[in-house]
Design an enzyme around this catalytic site. Structure first.
Site, mmCIF file in Angstrom:
data_model
loop_
_atom_site.group_PDB
_atom_site.id
_atom_site.type_symbol
_atom_site.label_atom_id
_atom_site.label_comp_id
_atom_site.label_asym_id
_atom_site.label_seq_id
_atom_site.Cartn_x
_atom_site.Cartn_y
_atom_site.Cartn_z
ATOM 1 N N THR A 1 0.849 -1.169 0.009
ATOM 2 C CA THR A 1 -0.169 -0.041 0.082
ATOM 3 C C THR A 1 0.797 1.094 0.215
ATOM 4 O OG1 THR A 1 -2.010 0.951 1.150
ATOM 5 C CG2 THR A 1 -0.171 0.013 2.665
ATOM 6 N N LYS B 1 3.450 1.308 -4.085
ATOM 7 C CA LYS B 1 2.655 0.923 -5.059
ATOM 8 C C LYS B 1 3.584 0.746 -6.324
ATOM 9 C CE LYS B 1 -1.952 0.727 -3.250
ATOM 10 N NZ LYS B 1 -3.418 0.771 -3.542
ATOM 11 N N ASP C 1 -6.725 -3.704 -7.420
ATOM 12 C CA ASP C 1 -7.459 -2.449 -6.918
ATOM 13 C C ASP C 1 -8.759 -2.235 -8.043
ATOM 14 O OD1 ASP C 1 -6.231 -1.926 -4.546
ATOM 15 O OD2 ASP C 1 -4.779 -0.686 -5.648
ATOM 16 N N ALA D 1 -6.295 5.937 -8.270
ATOM 17 C CA ALA D 1 -7.654 5.146 -8.086
ATOM 18 C C ALA D 1 -8.469 5.325 -9.283
ATOM 19 C CB ALA D 1 -8.292 5.733 -6.863
ATOM 20 N N GLY E 1 -17.402 2.375 -0.510
ATOM 21 C CA GLY E 1 -15.782 1.744 -0.852
ATOM 22 C C GLY E 1 -15.522 0.430 -0.081
HETATM 23 P P1 ATR Z 1 -5.479 8.134 -5.477
HETATM 24 O O1 ATR Z 1 -4.133 7.321 -5.720
HETATM 25 O O2 ATR Z 1 -6.342 7.952 -3.895
HETATM 26 O O3 ATR Z 1 -6.302 8.190 -6.521
HETATM 27 P P2 ATR Z 1 -4.096 10.464 -5.954
HETATM 28 O O4 ATR Z 1 -3.347 9.945 -6.996
HETATM 29 O O5 ATR Z 1 -3.217 11.592 -5.183
HETATM 30 O O6 ATR Z 1 -4.721 9.458 -4.901
HETATM 31 O O7 ATR Z 1 -5.369 11.453 -6.576
HETATM 32 C C1 ATR Z 1 -6.019 12.231 -5.848
HETATM 33 C C2 ATR Z 1 -7.385 12.743 -6.617
HETATM 34 O O8 ATR Z 1 -8.246 13.472 -5.736
HETATM 35 C C3 ATR Z 1 -7.130 13.730 -7.567
HETATM 36 O O9 ATR Z 1 -8.004 13.645 -8.997
HETATM 37 C C4 ATR Z 1 -6.989 14.991 -7.001
HETATM 38 O O10 ATR Z 1 -7.274 16.269 -7.830
HETATM 39 P P3 ATR Z 1 -6.020 16.818 -8.554
HETATM 40 O O11 ATR Z 1 -5.742 16.168 -9.578
HETATM 41 O O12 ATR Z 1 -6.795 18.256 -8.975
HETATM 42 O O13 ATR Z 1 -5.258 17.321 -7.561
HETATM 43 C C5 ATR Z 1 -8.638 14.848 -6.405
HETATM 44 N N1 ATR Z 1 -8.425 15.738 -5.210
HETATM 45 C C6 ATR Z 1 -7.741 15.693 -4.050
HETATM 46 N N2 ATR Z 1 -8.259 16.690 -3.042
HETATM 47 C C7 ATR Z 1 -9.123 17.441 -3.808
HETATM 48 C C8 ATR Z 1 -9.923 18.493 -3.675
HETATM 49 N N3 ATR Z 1 -9.898 19.162 -2.382
HETATM 50 N N4 ATR Z 1 -10.918 18.764 -4.556
HETATM 51 C C9 ATR Z 1 -10.958 18.254 -5.622
HETATM 52 N N5 ATR Z 1 -10.474 17.064 -6.145
HETATM 53 C C10 ATR Z 1 -9.398 16.851 -5.105
#
Ligand code: ATR
Length: 280
Positions: free
Chosen positions: A62, A66, A103, A132, A240
């Protein structure tokens, strides 16, 4: 001899995987156990060598390892290669390490457990464009869902995903809000709405149509504000817990060849997280 499995990450103490896999081992009368191992980024290579030397039969991976674990593995399946991310490692009989990623496929199975018929061959909207979103988008595409549209706060990241998934489209949040009623399946993959992290919703749910399937990959809280609002508009909802259980079940199957009971586990995890949660 009793076999042992593990999950490595940083942090790791919060992981529900050990109790889930231990219960499945017990229910299936397997002599095995599963432990959490705290591995810092700078110790990953040593940790992989140690797991192998100490006879670990397989492990989950995790955050934050990854992607970085890939360089220490011998084989990567094509899905994990495409994702550039591994969450499951099998130790093969010849000692080689094979990485895969359960996943996205875990999400698809959790969706299909409840709503397969409703979602096939209809427009899909994925909110978010991180790891994700990518795994879920690709797994849905491979399973025959779509066409898929990504919407994200940072539009460029959504556009990037469209170069990886055939026929995918990218929209701004405002464009997605306007066209929400045209999607039969909407999946929320950002961290917005998670307890203690970010309250609120990633977009305005006003235009969600009655009968849409709306999923959120968050499971704490069991029902995010986004799911509550979707339900008010007549959506079928999915949280989830199913994705979490099914990604674990797919790993369990790779290690043991046995398909564990996911429905009972989903109920148990829902209880552990403090609630009744009803899909309709
Ligand atoms: P994961 O592996 O869980 O998908 P990640 O790769 O860090 O985590 O991606 C986080 C996602 O949540 C992204 O789409 C991010 O948007 P940005 O690409 O604009 O950063 C989104 N996200 C996180 N915080 C956010 C917020 N406050 N408002 C809108 N989108 C958010």
């Amino acid at each position: 001899m009793k076999k042992w499995y593990a999950v490595i990450g940083d942090p790791i103490s919060q992981s529900m995987s050990p109790s889930m896999h231990d219960e499945w081992f017990e229910n299936n009368e397997l002599q095995a156990t599963y432990i959490p191992v705290h591995v810092k980024e700078e110790n990953l290579e040593d940790a992989v060598l140690s797991l192998k030397t100490l006879g670990c039969s397989g492990w989950n991976v995790t955050v934050p390892h990854k992607s970085s674990i890939i360089q220490y593995l011998d084989e990567i399946d094509s899905f994990a290669q495409q994702m550039n991310a591994v969450n499951t490692v099998e130790v093969l009989p010849n000692g080689l390490l094979r990485g895969s990623n359960t996943d996205g496929p875990g999400f698809v199975r959790s969706l299909e457990e409840l709503y397969e018929v409703r979602c096939k061959e209809s427009k899909v909207l994925i909110i978010g464009a991180g790891g994700a979103a990518r795994g879920i988008g690709y797994a849905l595409h491979k399973a025959g869902y779509g066409p898929i549209t990504f919407t994200n706060r940072t539009l460029d990241k959504a556009r990037q995903l469209c170069t990886e998934i055939p026929e995918a489209k990218a929209l701004t949040i405002a464009e997605a809000e306007q066209s929400l009623s045209t999607y039969r399946l909407i999946i929320q993959t950002t961290s917005v709405g998670m307890n203690f992290a970010q309250k609120g919703m990633p977009l305005n749910p006003e235009n969600i149509a009655d009968g849409t399937v709306v999923a959120d990959i968050i499971y704490n809280p069991l029902k995010t504000e986004f799911l509550i609002e979707a339900e008010k508009r007549g959506a079928f909802i999915l949280n989830g817990t199913g994705m979490f259980v099914h990604q674990g079940a797919l790993a369990f199957e790779k290690w043991t060849g046995i398909r564990p009971n996911t429905e009972e586990m989903n109920e148990k995890i829902t209880d552990t997280l403090g609630g009744t949660y009803v899909n309709r």
